[in-house]
Scaffold this active site. Structure first.
Site, short mmCIF file in Angstrom:
data_model
loop_
_atom_site.label_atom_id
_atom_site.label_comp_id
_atom_site.label_asym_id
_atom_site.label_seq_id
_atom_site.Cartn_x
_atom_site.Cartn_y
_atom_site.Cartn_z
N ASP A 113 0.81 -1.22 0.00
CA ASP A 113 0.00 0.00 0.00
C ASP A 113 0.84 1.27 0.00
OD1 ASP A 113 -2.01 -1.85 0.32
OD2 ASP A 113 -2.91 -0.89 2.07
N ASP A 114 0.15 2.35 -0.35
CA ASP A 114 0.60 3.75 -0.16
C ASP A 114 1.66 4.24 -1.14
OD1 ASP A 114 -1.07 3.40 1.97
OD2 ASP A 114 0.37 3.92 3.53
N HIS A 164 -6.35 3.26 -3.66
CA HIS A 164 -6.18 3.53 -2.23
C HIS A 164 -6.44 5.03 -1.95
CE1 HIS A 164 -5.06 2.21 1.72
NE2 HIS A 164 -3.88 2.80 1.76
N HIS A 168 -5.32 9.74 0.82
CA HIS A 168 -5.10 8.88 1.99
C HIS A 168 -5.60 9.54 3.26
CE1 HIS A 168 -3.07 5.89 4.59
NE2 HIS A 168 -3.06 5.13 3.51
N HIS A 257 3.51 -2.39 3.15
CA HIS A 257 3.57 -1.04 2.58
C HIS A 257 4.88 -0.84 1.81
CE1 HIS A 257 0.45 -0.65 5.62
NE2 HIS A 257 0.02 0.42 4.97
NI NI Z 1 -2.61 3.14 3.42
#
Ligand code: NI
Length: 307
Positions: A113-114, A164, A168, A257
């Site tokens: 993620d991210d 995503h 965020h 991540h």
């Molecule tokens: Ni995230």
């Protein structure tokens, strides 16, 4: 010098065009065959990289454009023939923490993620490539805007992409803001890669701040996880690995991540995580592949019940 250039340049273009049209026709032929998988399409696209590698720097931008055009046309072709990355319809608008599979089906989905994120996304991609593993990346729109080439690499190397959100954010969002956060990210991913994602993961796993309800209403599959590395809290590498394996199970989804901060521990832990899963007999799949496996199982069970 100038003469030499003007001679080579059109030749380079011609060569690139020939290579692309050849691969395109092979790609379309492959699509006409039954059981054609997206993996094949992607392999085909990757072959373009090899073919055009010696091209002059001046033409590389044009080649990039042609490659993207080809990527888009192949993906449109795939979609029209029902071979898209899309999740099975039974998962649209639902929340998934893991896939229901037989205990003997030792498959697991690694998710990151991210990102895209400088350094760590490329490091994660390198490790996955070395191990011939496809994973799923839940990307943040503003990072995609900042690092479009990293996202292109993610797709070119055969990984799945999920949404995503743009910023965020964790706070409550009204329907207009939620729509912006999700739809704009999907749109940018599509513009850059040709991939239209229908996977959504809410930042922080927040289920009730307006994002998930928007995503569900718009037929996204909301993808959570069954195994949390907690790498965002920056544990030691052994602790991170332990977090992953504590709740690992067939059909599981692992949360890690590649962006959003210092992810050096994740990068350090990843090879060991891969080795340990393999020792336990697991193979790695993307989230769409994982859902496809459950969908097949569900259909088989339904058929058995009818009999
Ligand atoms: Ni995230």
């Amino acid at each position: 010098m100038e003469n030499n250039k003007s001679f080579l340049w059109p030749q380079g273009i011609l060569f690139a065009l020939l290579a692309i049209s050849a691969s395109l026709s092979v790609g379309v032929m492959m699509l006409l065959k039954p059981n054609t998988s997206d993996a094949r399409i992607k392999t085909n696209i990757n072959s373009i990289n090899t073919i055009t590698a010696p091209a002059k720097a001046g033409t590389s931008q044009r080649i990039e454009k042609l490659k993207l055009m080809m990527l888009n046309s192949l993906q449109q072709e795939a979609r029209s023939k029902g071979l898209s990355d899309g999740v099975p319809s039974s998962f649209q608008g639902t929340t998934i923490k893991s896939a229901k599979v037989n205990p003997s089906q030792k498959v697991i989905a690694l998710t990151f993620d991210d990102g895209p994120w400088p350094e760590t996304t490329a490091q994660v991609l390198d490790i996955l490539k070395q191990n011939n593993i496809k994973a799923t990346f839940f990307v943040v729109g503003q990072n995609v805007k900042n690092y479009p080439d990293l996202l292109k690499r993610v797709v070119a190397e055969g990984h799945a992409i999920g949404n995503h959100t743009w910023h965020h954010w964790y706070h409550f969002m009204n329907p207009q803001v939620a729509a912006y956060e999700v739809a704009n990210t999907t749109k940018l991913i599509y513009q850059i890669t040709g991939v239209k994602t229908d996977l959504f993961r809410p930042p922080g796993g927040m289920m009730h701040n307006g994002l998930v309800s928007y995503a569900k209403n718009n037929k996204y599959a909301v993808i959570m996880w069954s195994s949390d590395s907690a790498d965002y809290s920056r544990p030691t590498v052994p602790k991170l690995i332990n977090n992953v394996f504590r709740l690992a199970k067939p059909g599981g989804i692992v949360l890690m991540h590649d962006g959003g901060g210092n992810r050096s521990q994740t990068v350090q832990a990843l090879p060991e995580i891969i080795t340990r899963f393999r020792k336990q007999g697991y193979s790695f799949v993307t989230v769409p592949e994982l859902l496809e496996i459950q969908d097949k199982n569900d259909k088989l069970i339904a058929i058995k019940k009818q009999k």
